[in-house]
Design a protein around this motif. Sequence first.
Motif, PDB file in Angstrom:
ATOM      1  N   GLU A 131       0.862  -1.183   0.000  1.00  0.00           N
ATOM      2  CA  GLU A 131       0.000   0.000   0.000  1.00  0.00           C
ATOM      3  C   GLU A 131       0.897   1.231   0.000  1.00  0.00           C
ATOM      4  N   ASP A 132       1.111   1.788  -1.196  1.00  0.00           N
ATOM      5  CA  ASP A 132       2.071   2.885  -1.339  1.00  0.00           C
ATOM      6  C   ASP A 132       1.671   4.139  -0.580  1.00  0.00           C
ATOM      7  N   ASP A 133       0.367   4.360  -0.423  1.00  0.00           N
ATOM      8  CA  ASP A 133      -0.077   5.601   0.218  1.00  0.00           C
ATOM      9  C   ASP A 133       0.126   5.589   1.737  1.00  0.00           C
ATOM     10  N   THR A 134       0.130   4.393   2.331  1.00  0.00           N
ATOM     11  CA  THR A 134       0.290   4.300   3.788  1.00  0.00           C
ATOM     12  C   THR A 134       1.606   3.644   4.192  1.00  0.00           C
ATOM     13  N   TYR A 135       2.439   3.281   3.210  1.00  0.00           N
ATOM     14  CA  TYR A 135       3.717   2.614   3.458  1.00  0.00           C
ATOM     15  C   TYR A 135       3.520   1.336   4.278  1.00  0.00           C
ATOM     16  N   THR A 136       2.514   0.563   3.876  1.00  0.00           N
ATOM     17  CA  THR A 136       2.172  -0.669   4.583  1.00  0.00           C
ATOM     18  C   THR A 136       2.399  -1.882   3.686  1.00  0.00           C
ATOM     19  N   VAL A 137       3.048  -2.900   4.244  1.00  0.00           N
ATOM     20  CA  VAL A 137       3.239  -4.163   3.547  1.00  0.00           C
ATOM     21  C   VAL A 137       2.347  -5.197   4.231  1.00  0.00           C
ATOM     22  N   ASN A 138       1.524  -5.888   3.453  1.00  0.00           N
ATOM     23  CA  ASN A 138       0.650  -6.922   4.002  1.00  0.00           C
ATOM     24  C   ASN A 138       1.252  -8.287   3.698  1.00  0.00           C
ATOM     25  N   LEU A 139       1.686  -8.988   4.751  1.00  0.00           N
ATOM     26  CA  LEU A 139       2.294 -10.305   4.597  1.00  0.00           C
ATOM     27  C   LEU A 139       1.388 -11.324   5.263  1.00  0.00           C
ATOM     28  N   VAL A 140       0.753 -12.179   4.460  1.00  0.00           N
ATOM     29  CA  VAL A 140      -0.169 -13.190   4.969  1.00  0.00           C
ATOM     30  C   VAL A 140      -1.193 -12.521   5.895  1.00  0.00           C
ATOM     31  N   ASP A 141      -1.749 -11.416   5.415  1.00  0.00           N
ATOM     32  CA  ASP A 141      -2.773 -10.665   6.154  1.00  0.00           C
ATOM     33  C   ASP A 141      -2.253 -10.013   7.423  1.00  0.00           C
ATOM     34  N   LYS A 142      -0.928  -9.938   7.577  1.00  0.00           N
ATOM     35  CA  LYS A 142      -0.345  -9.218   8.698  1.00  0.00           C
ATOM     36  C   LYS A 142       0.186  -7.885   8.195  1.00  0.00           C
ATOM     37  N   PRO A 143      -0.424  -6.766   8.607  1.00  0.00           N
ATOM     38  CA  PRO A 143       0.055  -5.466   8.126  1.00  0.00           C
ATOM     39  C   PRO A 143       1.350  -5.056   8.813  1.00  0.00           C
ATOM     40  N   VAL A 145       3.570  -1.769   9.062  1.00  0.00           N
ATOM     41  CA  VAL A 145       3.621  -0.337   8.774  1.00  0.00           C
ATOM     42  C   VAL A 145       5.064   0.140   8.915  1.00  0.00           C
ATOM     43  N   LEU A 146       5.597   0.734   7.851  1.00  0.00           N
ATOM     44  CA  LEU A 146       6.983   1.172   7.824  1.00  0.00           C
ATOM     45  C   LEU A 146       7.067   2.665   7.562  1.00  0.00           C
ATOM     46  N   THR A 147       8.250   3.219   7.754  1.00  0.00           N
ATOM     47  CA  THR A 147       8.482   4.598   7.330  1.00  0.00           C
ATOM     48  C   THR A 147       8.607   4.604   5.806  1.00  0.00           C
ATOM     49  N   GLN A 148       8.605   5.773   5.217  1.00  0.00           N
ATOM     50  CA  GLN A 148       8.693   5.851   3.755  1.00  0.00           C
ATOM     51  C   GLN A 148       9.970   5.191   3.236  1.00  0.00           C
ATOM     52  N   THR A 149      11.100   5.475   3.880  1.00  0.00           N
ATOM     53  CA  THR A 149      12.376   4.906   3.429  1.00  0.00           C
ATOM     54  C   THR A 149      12.413   3.395   3.633  1.00  0.00           C
ATOM     55  N   GLU A 150      11.958   2.930   4.799  1.00  0.00           N
ATOM     56  CA  GLU A 150      11.923   1.490   5.071  1.00  0.00           C
ATOM     57  C   GLU A 150      11.030   0.778   4.064  1.00  0.00           C
ATOM     58  N   TYR A 151       9.911   1.391   3.754  1.00  0.00           N
ATOM     59  CA  TYR A 151       8.967   0.804   2.798  1.00  0.00           C
ATOM     60  C   TYR A 151       9.600   0.683   1.410  1.00  0.00           C
ATOM     61  N   ARG A 152      10.257   1.724   0.979  1.00  0.00           N
ATOM     62  CA  ARG A 152      10.883   1.703  -0.349  1.00  0.00           C
ATOM     63  C   ARG A 152      12.010   0.677  -0.410  1.00  0.00           C
ATOM     64  N   LEU A 153      12.776   0.552   0.671  1.00  0.00           N
ATOM     65  CA  LEU A 153      13.833  -0.458   0.716  1.00  0.00           C
ATOM     66  C   LEU A 153      13.251  -1.865   0.650  1.00  0.00           C
ATOM     67  N   PHE A 154      12.212  -2.113   1.450  1.00  0.00           N
ATOM     68  CA  PHE A 154      11.588  -3.438   1.484  1.00  0.00           C
ATOM     69  C   PHE A 154      11.030  -3.791   0.106  1.00  0.00           C
ATOM     70  N   LYS A 155      10.332  -2.855  -0.511  1.00  0.00           N
ATOM     71  CA  LYS A 155       9.706  -3.122  -1.805  1.00  0.00           C
ATOM     72  C   LYS A 155      10.752  -3.333  -2.896  1.00  0.00           C
ATOM     73  N   TYR A 156      11.826  -2.570  -2.844  1.00  0.00           N
ATOM     74  CA  TYR A 156      12.889  -2.711  -3.844  1.00  0.00           C
ATOM     75  C   TYR A 156      13.540  -4.083  -3.735  1.00  0.00           C
ATOM     76  N   LEU A 157      13.831  -4.518  -2.505  1.00  0.00           N
ATOM     77  CA  LEU A 157      14.426  -5.840  -2.310  1.00  0.00           C
ATOM     78  C   LEU A 157      13.454  -6.940  -2.712  1.00  0.00           C
ATOM     79  N   PHE A 158      12.166  -6.754  -2.397  1.00  0.00           N
ATOM     80  CA  PHE A 158      11.155  -7.743  -2.771  1.00  0.00           C
ATOM     81  C   PHE A 158      11.083  -7.899  -4.289  1.00  0.00           C
ATOM     82  N   GLU A 159      11.135  -6.807  -5.024  1.00  0.00           N
ATOM     83  CA  GLU A 159      11.054  -6.857  -6.480  1.00  0.00           C
ATOM     84  C   GLU A 159      12.304  -7.469  -7.101  1.00  0.00           C
TER      85      GLU A 159
END
Length: 219
Positions: A131-143, A145-159
Amino acid sequence: MKHILLIDLHSAAHELFHQLTAQGYYVHQVDNAFDALIKMETLTLEAILLDFAVPKMDSFWLLVARQAPTPIIVIADANNELERINALELGADDYLSQPVNVRELQLRLNVLKRRSQPAINDVKPAQISFEDDTYTVNLVDKPLVLTQTEYRLFKYLFERQGEVVTKAELQQRVLHKEHGRFDRNLDMHISNTRRKLVKGNLPREMINTVRGQGYSFSF
């Protein structure tokens, strides 16, 4: 508040009611199948404690109860082996003998809860959403919530999962700065993200450190 449905007629049920309440549970006590079904349909329950001595607690009723995702623990007579076997055959998740030990009940509830959760090794990419607007990653229905930088790092590594991503690349692509020899800013963000994974009962090893190279994402 954790809600428990107690379906019991015995006088000992009152003691169990007070013990569970003292442990922080909200106990809904009923003495018949009709009221029990109403509670099951209107409440989100942690568990159902069921005494077979309650009228109309026959096999048909228990089969109906099995449609609910709530764990059903039968309170059985310690000296009645057939009753315990019958409870399991009818679909009960577990049983406890009278008198019920609250500490044992809590441990059994924890075991049942772990069994109902999908193992992290069974997580598939489709079960992870962002969820780019809230910087939230949902893993097996577990939300998560990260900071903007943490979210971008997590998503980049995931991709780039399955690949080793260098620190220099992460610094440039995510932090938008050159990687300095003594710069620990990237490491700090990774460390904070891992801490949040652990806090959310998720394995910190989802973000792996590849010594001398960088980081990688894996399930």
